[in-house]
Design a protein around this motif. Sequence first.
Motif, mmCIF file in Angstrom:
data_model
loop_
_atom_site.group_PDB
_atom_site.id
_atom_site.type_symbol
_atom_site.label_atom_id
_atom_site.label_comp_id
_atom_site.label_asym_id
_atom_site.label_seq_id
_atom_site.Cartn_x
_atom_site.Cartn_y
_atom_site.Cartn_z
ATOM 1 N N LYS A 4 -62.783 15.660 31.272
ATOM 2 C CA LYS A 4 -61.668 16.161 32.077
ATOM 3 C C LYS A 4 -61.448 15.347 33.356
ATOM 4 C CE LYS A 4 -61.853 20.011 34.609
ATOM 5 N NZ LYS A 4 -61.974 21.414 34.968
ATOM 6 N N THR A 5 -62.512 15.027 34.070
ATOM 7 C CA THR A 5 -62.350 14.385 35.378
ATOM 8 C C THR A 5 -62.437 12.861 35.335
ATOM 9 O OG1 THR A 5 -64.701 14.697 35.860
ATOM 10 C CG2 THR A 5 -63.191 16.394 36.650
ATOM 11 N N LYS A 6 -63.378 12.339 34.544
ATOM 12 C CA LYS A 6 -63.573 10.879 34.522
ATOM 13 C C LYS A 6 -62.929 10.215 33.315
ATOM 14 C CE LYS A 6 -68.070 11.355 36.761
ATOM 15 N NZ LYS A 6 -69.488 11.427 36.438
ATOM 16 N N ARG A 7 -62.540 11.042 32.343
ATOM 17 C CA ARG A 7 -61.931 10.537 31.105
ATOM 18 C C ARG A 7 -62.854 9.558 30.382
ATOM 19 N NH1 ARG A 7 -55.852 11.457 31.378
ATOM 20 N NH2 ARG A 7 -56.185 10.686 29.321
ATOM 21 N N ASN A 8 -64.155 9.901 30.378
ATOM 22 C CA ASN A 8 -65.172 9.076 29.709
ATOM 23 C C ASN A 8 -65.070 9.153 28.190
ATOM 24 O OD1 ASN A 8 -66.106 8.821 32.286
ATOM 25 N ND2 ASN A 8 -68.175 9.512 31.876
ATOM 26 N N TYR A 9 -64.447 10.214 27.683
ATOM 27 C CA TYR A 9 -64.396 10.435 26.236
ATOM 28 C C TYR A 9 -62.969 10.786 25.816
ATOM 29 C CZ TYR A 9 -69.216 11.222 27.625
ATOM 30 O OH TYR A 9 -70.434 11.087 28.212
ATOM 31 N N ARG A 10 -62.643 10.456 24.562
ATOM 32 C CA ARG A 10 -61.358 10.867 23.982
ATOM 33 C C ARG A 10 -61.518 12.261 23.380
ATOM 34 N NH1 ARG A 10 -57.006 9.936 25.269
ATOM 35 N NH2 ARG A 10 -57.380 7.732 25.249
ATOM 36 N N PHE A 11 -62.707 12.507 22.799
ATOM 37 C CA PHE A 11 -62.940 13.816 22.195
ATOM 38 C C PHE A 11 -64.428 14.148 22.214
ATOM 39 C CE2 PHE A 11 -63.031 10.795 18.610
ATOM 40 C CZ PHE A 11 -64.219 11.128 17.985
ATOM 41 N N ILE A 12 -64.703 15.443 22.046
ATOM 42 C CA ILE A 12 -66.076 15.931 21.909
ATOM 43 C C ILE A 12 -66.079 16.929 20.759
ATOM 44 C CG2 ILE A 12 -68.051 17.043 23.023
ATOM 45 C CD1 ILE A 12 -66.665 16.484 25.744
ATOM 46 N N LEU A 50 -69.550 12.386 20.557
ATOM 47 C CA LEU A 50 -68.672 12.013 21.665
ATOM 48 C C LEU A 50 -67.817 10.839 21.195
ATOM 49 C CD1 LEU A 50 -71.382 12.027 24.462
ATOM 50 C CD2 LEU A 50 -69.579 13.724 24.170
ATOM 51 N N GLY A 51 -66.502 10.960 21.394
ATOM 52 C CA GLY A 51 -65.606 9.868 21.021
ATOM 53 C C GLY A 51 -65.257 9.047 22.250
ATOM 54 N N SER A 52 -65.396 7.740 22.158
ATOM 55 C CA SER A 52 -65.100 6.872 23.306
ATOM 56 C C SER A 52 -63.601 6.893 23.613
ATOM 57 C CB SER A 52 -65.562 5.448 23.018
ATOM 58 O OG SER A 52 -64.743 4.872 22.022
ATOM 59 N N PRO A 53 -63.211 6.511 24.833
ATOM 60 C CA PRO A 53 -61.784 6.553 25.219
ATOM 61 C C PRO A 53 -60.879 5.719 24.313
ATOM 62 C CG PRO A 53 -63.157 6.210 27.157
ATOM 63 C CD PRO A 53 -64.066 6.104 25.955
ATOM 64 N N GLU A 54 -61.436 4.701 23.664
ATOM 65 C CA GLU A 54 -60.618 3.828 22.800
ATOM 66 C C GLU A 54 -60.335 4.457 21.438
ATOM 67 O OE1 GLU A 54 -63.940 2.495 23.844
ATOM 68 O OE2 GLU A 54 -62.844 2.351 25.733
ATOM 69 N N GLU A 55 -61.085 5.489 21.088
ATOM 70 C CA GLU A 55 -60.918 6.073 19.755
ATOM 71 C C GLU A 55 -59.582 6.824 19.648
ATOM 72 O OE1 GLU A 55 -64.369 7.301 17.419
ATOM 73 O OE2 GLU A 55 -65.514 7.151 19.285
ATOM 74 N N ALA A 74 -64.146 12.420 12.081
ATOM 75 C CA ALA A 74 -65.474 12.835 12.559
ATOM 76 C C ALA A 74 -65.759 14.320 12.324
ATOM 77 C CB ALA A 74 -65.614 12.508 14.043
ATOM 78 N N ILE A 75 -64.715 15.086 12.038
ATOM 79 C CA ILE A 75 -64.900 16.525 11.811
ATOM 80 C C ILE A 75 -65.280 16.762 10.349
ATOM 81 C CG2 ILE A 75 -63.675 18.735 11.708
ATOM 82 C CD1 ILE A 75 -62.371 18.095 14.261
ATOM 83 N N PRO A 76 -66.381 17.464 10.097
ATOM 84 C CA PRO A 76 -66.794 17.684 8.703
ATOM 85 C C PRO A 76 -65.779 18.544 7.946
ATOM 86 C CG PRO A 76 -68.236 18.876 10.225
ATOM 87 C CD PRO A 76 -67.287 18.086 11.059
ATOM 88 N N ALA A 77 -65.538 18.174 6.708
ATOM 89 C CA ALA A 77 -64.509 18.845 5.905
ATOM 90 C C ALA A 77 -64.849 20.291 5.563
ATOM 91 C CB ALA A 77 -64.254 18.048 4.632
ATOM 92 N N ASN A 78 -66.141 20.589 5.382
ATOM 93 C CA ASN A 78 -66.527 21.909 4.876
ATOM 94 C C ASN A 78 -67.367 22.737 5.838
ATOM 95 O OD1 ASN A 78 -65.255 21.394 2.348
ATOM 96 N ND2 ASN A 78 -66.988 20.100 1.828
ATOM 97 N N GLU A 79 -67.442 22.339 7.093
ATOM 98 C CA GLU A 79 -68.240 23.088 8.061
ATOM 99 C C GLU A 79 -67.419 23.370 9.317
ATOM 100 O OE1 GLU A 79 -72.076 21.370 9.006
ATOM 101 O OE2 GLU A 79 -72.097 20.389 7.046
ATOM 102 N N ALA A 91 -60.486 25.002 17.230
ATOM 103 C CA ALA A 91 -61.491 25.787 16.511
ATOM 104 C C ALA A 91 -61.270 25.490 15.028
ATOM 105 C CB ALA A 91 -61.317 27.269 16.799
ATOM 106 N N TRP A 92 -62.150 24.690 14.457
ATOM 107 C CA TRP A 92 -62.041 24.259 13.068
ATOM 108 C C TRP A 92 -62.884 25.178 12.199
ATOM 109 C CZ3 TRP A 92 -59.604 22.119 9.363
ATOM 110 C CH2 TRP A 92 -60.239 21.569 8.252
ATOM 111 N N SER A 93 -62.227 25.905 11.317
ATOM 112 C CA SER A 93 -62.910 26.846 10.444
ATOM 113 C C SER A 93 -62.315 26.722 9.041
ATOM 114 C CB SER A 93 -62.702 28.267 10.999
ATOM 115 O OG SER A 93 -63.403 29.194 10.238
ATOM 116 N N PRO A 94 -62.743 25.701 8.295
ATOM 117 C CA PRO A 94 -62.139 25.459 6.976
ATOM 118 C C PRO A 94 -62.405 26.595 5.993
ATOM 119 C CG PRO A 94 -64.085 24.090 7.258
ATOM 120 C CD PRO A 94 -63.844 24.774 8.577
#
Length: 137
Positions: free
Chosen positions: A22-30, A44-49, A57-62, A87-90
């Motif tokens: 949020k503050t430093k923008r160190n990551y694109r996603f978590i 942790l996804g780097s800012p370039e991702e 990166a998100i598991p299909a079945n979990e 909230a990923w709930s496949p």
Amino acid sequence: MANAASGMAVRDECKLKFLELKTKRNYRFIIFKIENQEVVVEKLGSPEETYDDFSAAIPANECRYAVFDFDFTTDENCQKSKIFFIAWSPDTSKVRNKMVYASSKDRFKRELDGIQVELQATDPSEMSFDIIKARAF
């Protein structure tokens, strides 16, 4: 630290990494997962991702929780950013898993101060890039 309703704890690292996004923008996603009755950082996804990297990166079945920092340009040509909580709930995940994630979601989300848009997804199409873009405006 633990939530009485779900018995779920949130590891300090989750809040710390979110604050950095949020503050430093160190990551694109978590991406967060529940492990041994506590929410932990899984990836942790780097800012370039990109959003595609995030989706892959998100598991299909979990189930997972995730935050994504979406950068966009408005019609007025202003550079903006919105932090999405997903909230990923496949449908294919185990019922118990879905129940644990559902019962812990609000408590966990409250720990992450600064979320601007929430998205609930049970299928990849419900969190497609087009939906993220549409919800950002």
